[in-house]
Scaffold this motif. Sequence first.
Motif, PDB file in Angstrom:
ATOM      1  N   UNK A 255      54.906  36.922  42.382  1.00  0.00           N
ATOM      2  CA  UNK A 255      54.694  35.487  42.600  1.00  0.00           C
ATOM      3  C   UNK A 255      54.005  35.238  43.929  1.00  0.00           C
ATOM      4  N   UNK A 256      54.368  36.009  44.956  1.00  0.00           N
ATOM      5  CA  UNK A 256      53.745  35.848  46.270  1.00  0.00           C
ATOM      6  C   UNK A 256      52.263  36.197  46.224  1.00  0.00           C
ATOM      7  N   UNK A 257      51.927  37.289  45.548  1.00  0.00           N
ATOM      8  CA  UNK A 257      50.516  37.675  45.425  1.00  0.00           C
ATOM      9  C   UNK A 257      49.733  36.599  44.687  1.00  0.00           C
ATOM     10  N   UNK A 258      50.265  36.127  43.565  1.00  0.00           N
ATOM     11  CA  UNK A 258      49.563  35.121  42.768  1.00  0.00           C
ATOM     12  C   UNK A 258      49.351  33.836  43.563  1.00  0.00           C
ATOM     13  N   UNK A 259      50.385  33.375  44.239  1.00  0.00           N
ATOM     14  CA  UNK A 259      50.279  32.131  44.999  1.00  0.00           C
ATOM     15  C   UNK A 259      49.368  32.293  46.209  1.00  0.00           C
ATOM     16  N   UNK A 260      49.419  33.440  46.869  1.00  0.00           N
ATOM     17  CA  UNK A 260      48.565  33.670  48.036  1.00  0.00           C
ATOM     18  C   UNK A 260      47.091  33.621  47.659  1.00  0.00           C
ATOM     19  N   UNK A 261      46.741  34.246  46.550  1.00  0.00           N
ATOM     20  CA  UNK A 261      45.345  34.228  46.108  1.00  0.00           C
ATOM     21  C   UNK A 261      44.917  32.815  45.717  1.00  0.00           C
ATOM     22  N   UNK A 262      45.805  32.076  45.078  1.00  0.00           N
ATOM     23  CA  UNK A 262      45.476  30.695  44.712  1.00  0.00           C
ATOM     24  C   UNK A 262      45.221  29.835  45.950  1.00  0.00           C
ATOM     25  N   UNK A 263      45.875  30.169  47.040  1.00  0.00           N
ATOM     26  CA  UNK A 263      45.732  29.384  48.271  1.00  0.00           C
ATOM     27  C   UNK A 263      44.641  29.920  49.186  1.00  0.00           C
ATOM     28  N   UNK A 264      43.882  30.903  48.699  1.00  0.00           N
ATOM     29  CA  UNK A 264      42.707  31.348  49.430  1.00  0.00           C
ATOM     30  C   UNK A 264      42.877  32.560  50.314  1.00  0.00           C
ATOM     31  N   UNK A 265      44.043  33.178  50.319  1.00  0.00           N
ATOM     32  CA  UNK A 265      44.252  34.372  51.137  1.00  0.00           C
ATOM     33  C   UNK A 265      43.696  35.606  50.440  1.00  0.00           C
ATOM     34  N   UNK A 266      43.519  36.669  51.201  1.00  0.00           N
ATOM     35  CA  UNK A 266      43.193  37.981  50.650  1.00  0.00           C
ATOM     36  C   UNK A 266      44.465  38.820  50.674  1.00  0.00           C
ATOM     37  N   UNK A 267      44.629  39.718  49.703  1.00  0.00           N
ATOM     38  CA  UNK A 267      45.907  40.422  49.546  1.00  0.00           C
ATOM     39  C   UNK A 267      45.691  41.906  49.253  1.00  0.00           C
ATOM     40  N   UNK A 268      46.456  42.741  49.949  1.00  0.00           N
ATOM     41  CA  UNK A 268      46.626  44.129  49.551  1.00  0.00           C
ATOM     42  C   UNK A 268      47.994  44.218  48.879  1.00  0.00           C
ATOM     43  N   UNK A 269      47.991  44.417  47.562  1.00  0.00           N
ATOM     44  CA  UNK A 269      49.217  44.476  46.775  1.00  0.00           C
ATOM     45  C   UNK A 269      49.700  45.920  46.703  1.00  0.00           C
ATOM     46  N   UNK A 270      50.971  46.136  47.055  1.00  0.00           N
ATOM     47  CA  UNK A 270      51.534  47.480  47.150  1.00  0.00           C
ATOM     48  C   UNK A 270      52.741  47.593  46.228  1.00  0.00           C
ATOM     49  N   UNK A 271      52.804  48.672  45.447  1.00  0.00           N
ATOM     50  CA  UNK A 271      53.948  48.921  44.569  1.00  0.00           C
ATOM     51  C   UNK A 271      53.883  50.366  44.094  1.00  0.00           C
ATOM     52  N   UNK A 272      54.952  50.817  43.418  1.00  0.00           N
ATOM     53  CA  UNK A 272      54.959  52.175  42.854  1.00  0.00           C
ATOM     54  C   UNK A 272      54.225  52.231  41.522  1.00  0.00           C
ATOM     55  N   UNK A 273      54.201  51.116  40.797  1.00  0.00           N
ATOM     56  CA  UNK A 273      53.729  51.090  39.415  1.00  0.00           C
ATOM     57  C   UNK A 273      52.202  51.012  39.370  1.00  0.00           C
ATOM     58  N   UNK A 274      51.553  52.155  39.201  1.00  0.00           N
ATOM     59  CA  UNK A 274      50.085  52.195  39.237  1.00  0.00           C
ATOM     60  C   UNK A 274      49.464  51.422  38.075  1.00  0.00           C
ATOM     61  N   UNK A 275      50.046  51.511  36.896  1.00  0.00           N
ATOM     62  CA  UNK A 275      49.510  50.774  35.750  1.00  0.00           C
ATOM     63  C   UNK A 275      49.583  49.268  35.989  1.00  0.00           C
ATOM     64  N   UNK A 276      50.709  48.805  36.518  1.00  0.00           N
ATOM     65  CA  UNK A 276      50.855  47.377  36.795  1.00  0.00           C
ATOM     66  C   UNK A 276      49.911  46.925  37.896  1.00  0.00           C
ATOM     67  N   UNK A 277      49.668  47.778  38.873  1.00  0.00           N
ATOM     68  CA  UNK A 277      48.710  47.436  39.938  1.00  0.00           C
ATOM     69  C   UNK A 277      47.301  47.285  39.372  1.00  0.00           C
ATOM     70  N   UNK A 278      46.927  48.187  38.477  1.00  0.00           N
ATOM     71  CA  UNK A 278      45.594  48.102  37.870  1.00  0.00           C
ATOM     72  C   UNK A 278      45.454  46.815  37.061  1.00  0.00           C
ATOM     73  N   UNK A 279      46.487  46.460  36.307  1.00  0.00           N
ATOM     74  CA  UNK A 279      46.458  45.219  35.529  1.00  0.00           C
ATOM     75  C   UNK A 279      46.389  44.011  36.443  1.00  0.00           C
ATOM     76  N   UNK A 280      47.110  44.068  37.538  1.00  0.00           N
ATOM     77  CA  UNK A 280      47.134  42.971  38.500  1.00  0.00           C
ATOM     78  C   UNK A 280      45.749  42.745  39.104  1.00  0.00           C
ATOM     79  N   UNK A 281      45.108  43.829  39.520  1.00  0.00           N
ATOM     80  CA  UNK A 281      43.775  43.709  40.115  1.00  0.00           C
ATOM     81  C   UNK A 281      42.768  43.188  39.110  1.00  0.00           C
ATOM     82  N   UNK A 282      42.860  43.667  37.868  1.00  0.00           N
ATOM     83  CA  UNK A 282      41.920  43.214  36.830  1.00  0.00           C
ATOM     84  C   UNK A 282      42.126  41.738  36.516  1.00  0.00           C
ATOM     85  N   UNK A 283      43.381  41.302  36.458  1.00  0.00           N
ATOM     86  CA  UNK A 283      43.670  39.916  36.080  1.00  0.00           C
ATOM     87  C   UNK A 283      43.362  38.937  37.206  1.00  0.00           C
ATOM     88  N   UNK A 284      43.751  39.270  38.425  1.00  0.00           N
ATOM     89  CA  UNK A 284      43.616  38.319  39.516  1.00  0.00           C
ATOM     90  C   UNK A 284      42.282  38.428  40.244  1.00  0.00           C
TER      91      UNK A 284
END
Length: 335
Positions: free
Chosen positions: A24-53
């Motif tokens: 939620x923080x990543x999604x809201x930050x991007x909507x408000x104009x910030x740039x984000x480095x998203x960090x997590x263990x789940x590589x598949x979810x990270x790839x989906x996140x980058x593609x979607x957002x």
Amino acid sequence: MIRLKPLDQQVLVVTGATSGNGLATVEQALRRGASVLAVARNEDALAELAARLGVGGGRIATYAADVADPAAVEAVAAAAIATFGGFDSWVNNAGVGTYGTLEQVPLDDHRRVFDVNYFGVLHGSLVAARHLRGRGGAIVNVGSILGDRSIVQQGPYCATKHAVQALTDTLRMELEREGAGISVTLIKPGAIDTPFPEHARNFMDQPPRLPPPLYTPEVVADAVLFACAHPRRTLYAGGGGLLSSLLAQAAPRLTDKIMELTGKTLQQKPGDPGIAARRDNLYEARDDDLRGSLDVHARGSSVALQGQKLPRPMLALALGAGAAIVAGLAVRARR
């Protein structure tokens, strides 16, 4: 003096970014104009996140890391510098948990919860402080109301959140003493409708859940992003959690008795185990999502949080009034 950039001029590092409050923080930050480095263990979810957002022009990069590994956290900072030239706010959000008594949870699992929830925050805080020292910025640690008041069945998690509060307070004092220009904020969510109950390793005889009232992850994201741009010591995300914390401070023995009588029942949801692919991410990443799959009601806003955003003199008056009300209720309860 601490001066923080407007959010739309910031680069944020967010750990635990593929699930719940972090997502939620990543999604809201991007909507408000910030740039984000998203960090997590789940590589598949990270790839989906980058593609979607990233489709709408959002400035997002990802990095796979387990925050329990200090070398991996150092590499996260290096990735932020290589990609964005640095960062302005670092959000320590990654966390894991267990359900069960202190005796039921194996010692190795106790240690794992501390490795992620406490040492992960320590690693991130120290790395962030080295980068931000003299430049200014914000370190935002996501704790819990369970750092104020322990609950049965989540002993290791509660212990880490108590430790995170002590760590955050110590870090703030050290940085203030040296004039580092870094804001240090502790976010204390109440019960939030995330996949946490499904992700936690469960030793109870029934599927786990979080006790009501619940709030949506966007409430926590709102608190986190406010702290990235406005220096605050502490922000409670959710009025239910704030009230329970105040009650516990005003009447600790009464709160003990309430927890002993109802704590286990309120954290069980018979017949509703949630999605099997999400269960038990203590050591390995499992399926991630914004919200939990259990059938619960969650509030999408928090009046208490909005009140904490008020200028400090007005906030002090409001908190004083709230504490007086809770103290009065506690006195009545003892009669």
